[in-house]
Each structure stands twice: as structure tokens, then as C-alpha cells.
Scaffold this motif. Structure first.
Motif, PDB file in Angstrom:
ATOM      1  N   GLU A 257      -1.506   5.350 -14.287  1.00  0.00           N
ATOM      2  CA  GLU A 257      -0.225   4.520 -14.581  1.00  0.00           C
ATOM      3  C   GLU A 257       0.566   4.876 -14.650  1.00  0.00           C
ATOM      4  N   VAL A 258       1.726   3.605 -13.304  1.00  0.00           N
ATOM      5  CA  VAL A 258       3.288   4.954 -12.866  1.00  0.00           C
ATOM      6  C   VAL A 258       4.254   3.326 -13.103  1.00  0.00           C
ATOM      7  N   GLU A 259       5.124   4.023 -14.387  1.00  0.00           N
ATOM      8  CA  GLU A 259       6.080   2.702 -14.034  1.00  0.00           C
ATOM      9  C   GLU A 259       7.204   2.598 -12.951  1.00  0.00           C
ATOM     10  N   VAL A 260       7.247   2.085 -11.829  1.00  0.00           N
ATOM     11  CA  VAL A 260       8.523   2.540 -11.081  1.00  0.00           C
ATOM     12  C   VAL A 260       9.426   1.635 -11.385  1.00  0.00           C
ATOM     13  N   THR A 261      10.999   2.675 -11.214  1.00  0.00           N
ATOM     14  CA  THR A 261      12.070   0.872 -11.087  1.00  0.00           C
ATOM     15  C   THR A 261      12.868   1.185  -9.284  1.00  0.00           C
ATOM     16  N   PHE A 262      13.471   0.157  -9.291  1.00  0.00           N
ATOM     17  CA  PHE A 262      14.163   0.425  -8.902  1.00  0.00           C
ATOM     18  C   PHE A 262      15.208  -0.796  -7.700  1.00  0.00           C
ATOM     19  N   GLN A 263      16.615  -0.448  -7.961  1.00  0.00           N
ATOM     20  CA  GLN A 263      17.466  -1.087  -8.014  1.00  0.00           C
ATOM     21  C   GLN A 263      17.310  -2.978  -9.481  1.00  0.00           C
ATOM     22  N   GLY A 264      17.085  -1.836 -10.629  1.00  0.00           N
ATOM     23  CA  GLY A 264      17.121  -2.579 -11.653  1.00  0.00           C
ATOM     24  C   GLY A 264      15.461  -3.158 -11.746  1.00  0.00           C
ATOM     25  N   GLN A 265      14.487  -3.695 -10.681  1.00  0.00           N
ATOM     26  CA  GLN A 265      13.347  -3.946 -10.654  1.00  0.00           C
ATOM     27  C   GLN A 265      11.962  -3.060 -11.539  1.00  0.00           C
ATOM     28  N   LYS A 266      11.438  -3.939 -12.338  1.00  0.00           N
ATOM     29  CA  LYS A 266      10.082  -2.518 -12.988  1.00  0.00           C
ATOM     30  C   LYS A 266       8.640  -3.055 -12.938  1.00  0.00           C
ATOM     31  N   LYS A 267       7.878  -1.967 -11.855  1.00  0.00           N
ATOM     32  CA  LYS A 267       6.836  -2.743 -12.205  1.00  0.00           C
ATOM     33  C   LYS A 267       5.259  -1.817 -12.555  1.00  0.00           C
ATOM     34  N   LEU A 268       4.565  -2.045 -13.020  1.00  0.00           N
ATOM     35  CA  LEU A 268       3.642  -1.371 -13.405  1.00  0.00           C
ATOM     36  C   LEU A 268       2.212  -0.519 -12.002  1.00  0.00           C
ATOM     37  N   VAL A 269       2.346   0.330 -11.269  1.00  0.00           N
ATOM     38  CA  VAL A 269       1.570   0.837 -10.060  1.00  0.00           C
ATOM     39  C   VAL A 269       0.043   1.306 -11.302  1.00  0.00           C
ATOM     40  N   THR A 270      -1.315   1.427 -10.644  1.00  0.00           N
ATOM     41  CA  THR A 270      -2.406   2.099 -10.514  1.00  0.00           C
ATOM     42  C   THR A 270      -2.292   2.481 -10.080  1.00  0.00           C
ATOM     43  N   ALA A 271      -2.329   3.761 -10.331  1.00  0.00           N
ATOM     44  CA  ALA A 271      -2.490   5.078  -8.567  1.00  0.00           C
ATOM     45  C   ALA A 271      -4.494   5.196  -8.359  1.00  0.00           C
ATOM     46  N   GLY A 272      -4.417   5.326  -7.037  1.00  0.00           N
ATOM     47  CA  GLY A 272      -5.564   5.243  -6.899  1.00  0.00           C
ATOM     48  C   GLY A 272      -6.847   5.879  -7.278  1.00  0.00           C
ATOM     49  N   GLU A 273      -8.112   6.378  -6.714  1.00  0.00           N
ATOM     50  CA  GLU A 273      -9.142   8.028  -7.124  1.00  0.00           C
ATOM     51  C   GLU A 273      -8.303   9.209  -6.668  1.00  0.00           C
ATOM     52  N   ASN A 274      -7.549   8.863  -5.525  1.00  0.00           N
ATOM     53  CA  ASN A 274      -6.853  10.297  -5.242  1.00  0.00           C
ATOM     54  C   ASN A 274      -5.463  10.351  -5.154  1.00  0.00           C
TER      55      ASN A 274
END
Length: 363
Positions: free
Chosen positions: A88-105
Motif C-alpha cells: 500500500e502506497v500513499e501517493v501525493t500530487f498537487q496537494g491531493q493524496k491517494k492510497l494505492v495498492t500495488a498489484g501482484e507484480n
């Protein structure tokens, strides 16, 4: 509380990969996790961010004086280190944050809304932070990357293959290909003559600084650092790389760049849709399947493709290449089979894709 990695990898479908990761985690052999943010791209509405979470390969920047052993070890490390699935990765771009889950790869992808940017081409910073506990203790794993913002006023965009189009790779010769992969590095691999200057000129176009460059290759993401370093070392214009997810293991890395190339069609189609008012120039070679793949794109989007440049490498495929050229011409798109980059220069100047001054300065 962060979820321990051993619980995450139980979701891995491949029994071999699952066992390998569990053993490494249990024995304490799992390498330090690392986030790599690939260069992303954006239009006036959306930004696409991609990256991967993997074991730190411990690679250093290439040097012309590196030994053959060091180069071989570096290539083995690229395929031996494991991507870390479902991180699980928290990505920040232009003040916006999103929690993203990587795939099996281990690869993650997300899309952000973008704030209007009046600069026609600009690299915008993106940041990422690892949320899971993967044995790093209290240490926070972070990374920074860039997203290329391009508005719809670009004269054209360039999509190029890499192997045997820009980078001398000998993809059709097994022994030569292996020799380059194992014995050379990004600082000692060679581009084709004139490639750097030609791509710089195309990127500048008639109105400097407008035209984005995308490299779409059948090389795997494992080679991302090598390709990025190679481009930087040879002053090839800064570009977005769109590579292929790993389909081979460290024991079959010699298959790198082979197999089906249909993923290129999917990636090119997505770019055509993403920059829906922009025309494109396609560049490739005849060593593998670029002419056939580009023809499929042209059949569906003839009005979007300005020209196709093909480096003519294969005598065996020359007859088929001429047939494909005729099919493209019937659809209103000129495909050129070229022996040298200089031939592409002359055509680009004639069609006013680049200035005569750029050509004179480089030649």
C-alpha cells in the motif's frame, strides 16, 4: 497499525513466488523495500502516476570503467530482486493524496485530477510513501518522481521504440544480444548515430519545447533504471517510458524484449485517447514487429498519425515491410523505411517537422 508483510503475501496467487517471499521474510533475507516512481504523464485534466515497490537492488550509477563482472552482477540483480506484491502506497500530487495498492507484480497506478497549468510542457513533482510494515521497522520509505504535463497545443507527439531503434540491441541475434546485456551498462551501450540530435530536434519542433516524447518498449520494467540512465548519459531528450510487466524470471532474462508485443498497441491507443487532439509520429525498426503493430494503429486511427519512421534492419522482412508501406499509404499515412537516422532528418526537414537550422547545426 501497519499490516505485516507476511500476511500480505498470502494473497499471492503464484505458489512458487509465494513460497519464495515467505521464506525470505521468515529468514530475514527480504531486501530493504524501495519505491520507484516511473515518469508519468498528464494532459489538461488528468495525470497518470505509475511506480513499483520492490526490494532495493543495491545498484549504483553506471560508469564507463565498470568491470564486466560488475555489469553482469547488475543485470542479474535486476531480475533476481523481488517486486513486493499488494504493498500500500500513499501517493501525493498537487496537494491531493491517494492510497494505492500495488498489484501482484508490485506495480501501482493511479490517476489524479490536475490543476490547470499554463506552461505548455513542464515536469511536475509527485511523491509516494510506503504504508505497510515490510520489515523496515520505524523507517519510512519514500520516493519522489515526475509527471510530464502537456497541453493540447503540441505540434505533435513522438512515440518511439527503444531496442534497435534508439539503442543498439541486436534483438534478432541471441549471442550478440546476450553479450550486450551482460557485459555492457548504460554508460557503455551505444545509441545509433545521430539519434540524440534527431530526437532533440523533433522534441523542439518548429516552436521549441512543445512536443512530448514517449518510449514504448517490450523491455520489462526491471530495466527501467538502465534505460533511463542510458538516455540521460547520451543526452536523449527527457521522456516518459512505458515498458512491459515482467513475464520472465531471472533464469529466463535472456527472453527480455521478446514474446508478444501487443501491449504496445494498448499503450499507444491509450496515449491517442489521452491526448485526443494531438497527432503522433511513430518510430520503430523492422527487426521485430513494429511495422505490423503500427499498421494496426493506423487502420484504427489514420487521421491521428502524421508519419512513421522505420529503421530498416532485416533483409528477410524487407518484402513484407514494402507491403505494409503500401497499406499505410492507401490509408493516407506515409511509412518510411530508412537505413540511417540522417535519412529521417532529411524527410523531417522537408515536411517542416523540424527547422533547417536544427539540421544544419547537427549535420
Amino acid at each position: 497499525m501497519r499490516k505485516p508483510f507476511r500476511f500480505i503475501i498470502k494473497s499471492v496467487k503464484s505458489p512458487v513466488k509465494k513460497l519464495k517471499l515467505l521464506i525470505k521474510d521468515w529468514a530475514g533475507w527480504l531486501g530493504i523495500p524501495k519505491i520507484v516512481i516511473f515518469r508519468g504523464y498528464a494532459n489538461e485534466d488528468k495525470a497518470v502516476v505509475m511506480g513499483t515497490v520492490l526490494e532495493d537492488k543495491g545498484l549504483t550509477k553506471p560508469n564507463q570503467k565498470d568491470s564486466i563482472f560488475k555489469n553482469m552482477l547488475g543485470m542479474i540483480k535486476r531480475y533476481a530482486s523481488d517486486e513486493l506484491p499488494f504493498a500500500e502506497v500513499e501517493v501525493t500530487f498537487q496537494g491531493q493524496k491517494k492510497l494505492v495498492t500495488a498489484g501482484e507484480n508490485g506495480i501501482f497506478r493511479t490517476v489524479f485530477d490536475i490543476k490547470p497549468n499554463h506552461e505548455r510542457q513542464k515536469w511536475v513533482t509527485v511523491e509516494a510513501k510506503l504504508v505497510n510494515d515490510m520489515g523496515q521497522g520505524e523507517k519510512t520509505i519514500t520516493a519522489k518522481g515526475e509527471v510530464l504535463y502537456v497541453d493540447q497545443k503540441a505540434e505533435f507527439a513522438i512515440i518511439s521504440d527503444i531496442d534497435d531503434t534508439v539503442l543498439v540491441s541486436y534483438s534478432t541475434s541471441f549471442m550478440k544480444k546476450m553479450r550486450l546485456m551482460l557485459m555492457k551498462n548504460a554508460a557503455t551501450r551505444s545509441p545509433f548515430e545521430g539519434v540524440t540530435e534527431f530526437y532533440q530536434a523533433l522534441k523542439s519542433g518548429i516552436t521549441p519545447g512543445l512536443n512530448p516524447l514517449f518510449f514504448i518498449s517490450s523491455s520489462e520494467w526491471n530495466l527501467y533504471d538502465l534505460l533511463e540512465d542510458f538516455a540521460d548519459y547520451n543526452n536523449i531528450p527527457k521522456a516518459v517510458f512505458l515498458l512491459r510487466e515482467l513475464e520472465v524470471s531471472m533464469f529466463k532474462f535472456w527472453k527480455s524484449g521478446g514474446g508478444s508485443h501487443d501491449h504496445k498497441i494498448r499503450k499507444i491507443t491509450k496515449l491517442l485517447e489521452f491526448y485526443n487532439n494531438t497527432k503522433f509520429i511513430l518510430i520503430g525498426d523492422s527487426g521485430q514487429q513494429d511495422p505490423e503493430l503500427y499498421l494496426q494503429i493506423i487502420k484504427k486511427h489514420p487521421e491521428r498519425i502524421l508519419y512513421v519512421y522505420i529503421r530498416d534492419l532485416s533483409v528477410r522482412k524487407r518484402k513484407r515491410l514494402q507491403e505494409i508501406k503500401k497499406e499505410c499509404e492507401a490509408l493516407g499515412v506515409q511509412m518510411l523505411a530508412l537505413k540511417t537516422t540522417h535519412d529521417a532528418w532529411l524527410h523531417a526537414v522537408d515536411k517542416k517537422l523540424i527547422t533547417a537550422e536544427e539540421y544544419s547545426a547537427a549535420n
